[in-house]
Design a protein around this motif. Structure first.
Motif, PDB file in Angstrom:
ATOM      1  N   THR A  92       0.972  -1.172   0.015  1.00 12.84           N
ATOM      2  CA  THR A  92       0.041   0.164   0.085  1.00 12.84           C
ATOM      3  C   THR A  92       0.927   1.190   0.023  1.00 12.84           C
ATOM      4  N   GLN A  93       0.454   2.209  -0.503  1.00 13.90           N
ATOM      5  CA  GLN A  93       1.139   3.467  -0.503  1.00 13.90           C
ATOM      6  C   GLN A  93       2.618   3.489  -1.256  1.00 13.90           C
ATOM      7  N   LEU A  94       2.661   2.900  -2.283  1.00 16.52           N
ATOM      8  CA  LEU A  94       3.849   2.817  -2.977  1.00 16.52           C
ATOM      9  C   LEU A  94       4.630   3.860  -3.504  1.00 16.52           C
ATOM     10  N   GLU A  95       3.935   5.008  -3.795  1.00 15.68           N
ATOM     11  CA  GLU A  95       4.306   6.309  -4.003  1.00 15.68           C
ATOM     12  C   GLU A  95       5.017   6.947  -2.713  1.00 15.68           C
ATOM     13  N   GLU A  96       4.259   6.856  -1.722  1.00 14.21           N
ATOM     14  CA  GLU A  96       5.172   7.471  -0.286  1.00 14.21           C
ATOM     15  C   GLU A  96       6.306   6.816  -0.212  1.00 14.21           C
ATOM     16  N   ILE A  97       6.330   5.198  -0.259  1.00 16.40           N
ATOM     17  CA  ILE A  97       7.455   4.501  -0.072  1.00 16.40           C
ATOM     18  C   ILE A  97       8.575   5.138  -0.740  1.00 16.40           C
ATOM     19  N   LYS A  98       8.345   5.194  -2.019  1.00 17.19           N
ATOM     20  CA  LYS A  98       9.307   5.555  -3.051  1.00 17.19           C
ATOM     21  C   LYS A  98      10.077   6.978  -2.772  1.00 17.19           C
ATOM     22  N   LYS A  99       9.158   8.040  -2.366  1.00 15.39           N
ATOM     23  CA  LYS A  99       9.806   9.341  -1.700  1.00 15.39           C
ATOM     24  C   LYS A  99      10.432   9.061  -0.477  1.00 15.39           C
ATOM     25  N   GLU A 100      10.060   8.015   0.225  1.00 19.02           N
ATOM     26  CA  GLU A 100      11.029   7.968   1.442  1.00 19.02           C
ATOM     27  C   GLU A 100      12.333   7.188   1.267  1.00 19.02           C
ATOM     28  N   ILE A 101      12.382   6.317   0.477  1.00 13.61           N
ATOM     29  CA  ILE A 101      13.663   5.937   0.059  1.00 13.61           C
ATOM     30  C   ILE A 101      14.463   6.463  -0.909  1.00 13.61           C
ATOM     31  N   ASN A 102      14.077   6.190  -2.513  1.00 12.30           N
ATOM     32  CA  ASN A 102      14.897   6.755  -3.423  1.00 12.30           C
ATOM     33  C   ASN A 102      14.256   6.430  -4.822  1.00 12.30           C
ATOM     34  N   ASN A 103      13.932   7.222  -5.465  1.00 10.01           N
ATOM     35  CA  ASN A 103      13.124   6.682  -7.062  1.00 10.01           C
ATOM     36  C   ASN A 103      13.978   5.960  -7.777  1.00 10.01           C
ATOM     37  N   GLU A 104      15.343   5.900  -7.429  1.00  8.67           N
ATOM     38  CA  GLU A 104      16.335   5.116  -8.140  1.00  8.67           C
ATOM     39  C   GLU A 104      16.392   3.657  -7.734  1.00  8.67           C
ATOM     40  N   VAL A 105      15.659   3.227  -6.736  1.00  7.47           N
ATOM     41  CA  VAL A 105      15.830   2.066  -6.485  1.00  7.47           C
ATOM     42  C   VAL A 105      14.985   0.780  -7.245  1.00  7.47           C
ATOM     43  N   LEU A 106      15.296  -0.321  -7.215  1.00 10.41           N
ATOM     44  CA  LEU A 106      14.886  -1.093  -7.948  1.00 10.41           C
ATOM     45  C   LEU A 106      13.856  -1.969  -7.221  1.00 10.41           C
ATOM     46  N   ILE A 107      12.614  -2.207  -7.776  1.00  8.69           N
ATOM     47  CA  ILE A 107      11.569  -2.654  -7.202  1.00  8.69           C
ATOM     48  C   ILE A 107      10.721  -4.075  -7.845  1.00  8.69           C
ATOM     49  N   ALA A 121       1.922  -4.640 -11.540  1.00 12.49           N
ATOM     50  CA  ALA A 121       3.354  -4.268 -11.561  1.00 12.49           C
ATOM     51  C   ALA A 121       3.592  -3.589 -12.890  1.00 12.49           C
ATOM     52  N   ALA A 122       3.039  -3.925 -13.978  1.00 16.25           N
ATOM     53  CA  ALA A 122       3.009  -3.139 -15.139  1.00 16.25           C
ATOM     54  C   ALA A 122       2.808  -1.696 -15.150  1.00 16.25           C
ATOM     55  N   ASP A 123       1.505  -1.764 -14.388  1.00 15.85           N
ATOM     56  CA  ASP A 123       1.091  -0.199 -14.443  1.00 15.85           C
ATOM     57  C   ASP A 123       2.135   0.653 -13.673  1.00 15.85           C
ATOM     58  N   ASN A 124       2.502   0.000 -12.329  1.00 18.95           N
ATOM     59  CA  ASN A 124       3.410   0.942 -11.470  1.00 18.95           C
ATOM     60  C   ASN A 124       4.970   0.769 -11.901  1.00 18.95           C
ATOM     61  N   GLN A 125       5.240   0.324 -13.083  1.00 18.79           N
ATOM     62  CA  GLN A 125       6.534   0.417 -13.821  1.00 18.79           C
ATOM     63  C   GLN A 125       7.610  -0.320 -12.623  1.00 18.79           C
ATOM     64  N   LEU A 126       7.149  -1.416 -12.220  1.00 21.64           N
ATOM     65  CA  LEU A 126       8.130  -2.361 -11.463  1.00 21.64           C
ATOM     66  C   LEU A 126       9.358  -2.616 -12.451  1.00 21.64           C
ATOM     67  N   ASP A 127      10.416  -3.195 -11.719  1.00 23.22           N
ATOM     68  CA  ASP A 127      11.617  -3.570 -12.359  1.00 23.22           C
ATOM     69  C   ASP A 127      11.580  -5.128 -12.538  1.00 23.22           C
ATOM     70  N   TYR A 128      11.040  -5.698 -12.060  1.00 23.28           N
ATOM     71  CA  TYR A 128      10.882  -7.069 -12.424  1.00 23.28           C
ATOM     72  C   TYR A 128       9.816  -7.776 -11.650  1.00 23.28           C
ATOM     73  N   ILE A 129       9.488  -8.872 -11.885  1.00 22.09           N
ATOM     74  CA  ILE A 129       8.385  -9.756 -11.032  1.00 22.09           C
ATOM     75  C   ILE A 129       8.921 -11.382 -11.029  1.00 22.09           C
ATOM     76  N   SER A 130       8.614 -11.956  -9.998  1.00 22.59           N
ATOM     77  CA  SER A 130       9.095 -13.348  -9.785  1.00 22.59           C
ATOM     78  C   SER A 130       7.898 -13.999  -9.532  1.00 22.59           C
ATOM     79  N   PHE A 131       7.731 -15.252 -10.121  1.00 21.90           N
ATOM     80  CA  PHE A 131       6.470 -16.235  -9.880  1.00 21.90           C
ATOM     81  C   PHE A 131       6.712 -17.284  -8.860  1.00 21.90           C
ATOM     82  N   CYS A 132       5.921 -17.394  -7.717  1.00 16.17           N
ATOM     83  CA  CYS A 132       6.192 -18.393  -6.440  1.00 16.17           C
ATOM     84  C   CYS A 132       4.847 -19.196  -6.261  1.00 16.17           C
TER      85      CYS A 132
END
Length: 209
Positions: A92-107, A121-132
């Motif tokens: 929840t609150q991904l944008e707030e988390i990004k602001k608190e850490i660094n927009n350049e981090v991989l997610i 994940a696609a809509d929020n432009q995550l860097d990768y996904i994994s299936f488990c």
């Protein structure tokens, strides 16, 4: 901090509750063999100096220019030299988390059979996904078994790296041959091996077929 890229291949998950010297030795061997990324599982049971251990792992990975992720504990990125965060569930609150850490981090995000998570994940432009989990696994007991059809559909939705995880071993990886994926996430298959370099060689032989 410049955003690192995630290479194809083996994405290694390490359990910080493992005996520290053994963990660091096997991690060093794995890094020397060349791996795509390292994730620190957020299992800090019996770890007396969490920050100290995380920093040691980060230093080893930095020496090999290998991105290192923390599992779920995004707040660690504010004080430690981590490259990214891997979420087991949609935060929840991904944008707030990004602001608190660094927009350049991989997610990254763990996905199951619910393709809505892949779309998120696609809509929020995550860097990768994994299936488990692709197969039954002692370290993935909370994961559902993911159908190959789900992975095929996901590849049409998410156009960035896609990793497969859960119970993947050299003897069953050929069952994934019909799938398009960037690499595999492994924990016990390498970190519990007496000779992790040999285990990596076995995985790599099958991945490069």
């Amino acid at each position: 901090m410049n955003k690192k890229s995630i290479k194809a291949g083996i994405y290694l998950v390490v359990d910080p509750s493992m005996e520290e010297l053994t963990l660091l030795r096997k991690l060093q061997i794995s890094l020397e063999k060349g791996i795509a990324a390292v994730q620190i599982w957020d299992n800090f049971k019996n770890v007396t100096n969490v920050e100290g251990l995380v920093q040691k792992i980060c230093t080893l990975c930095a020496n090999h220019n290998t991105p290192v992720f923390i599992n779920n504990r995004w707040e660690f990125l504010k004080t430690m030299d981590l490259d990214g965060i891997h979420f087991d569930e949609i935060p929840t609150q991904l944008e707030e988390i990004k602001k608190e850490i660094n927009n350049e981090v991989l997610i990254g995000l763990t996905c199951g059979n619910n393709l809505d998570h892949v779309k998120w994940a696609a809509d929020n432009q995550l860097d990768y996904i994994s299936f488990c989990s692709m197969f039954t696994s002692p370290s993935a007991i909370d994961c559902e078994i993911v159908s190959q059809e789900t992975v095929k559909k996901a590849a049409k939705i998410f156009d960035k790296p896609l990793f497969l995880a859960g119970g993947i071993a050299p003897e069953n990886i050929n069952q994934l041959d019909e799938l398009s994926y960037h690499g595999i996430a492994v924990i016990s298959g390498i970190m519990n091996a007496a000779h992790p370099e040999e285990a990596i060689n076995e995985y790599r032989k099958k991945l490069n077929k």
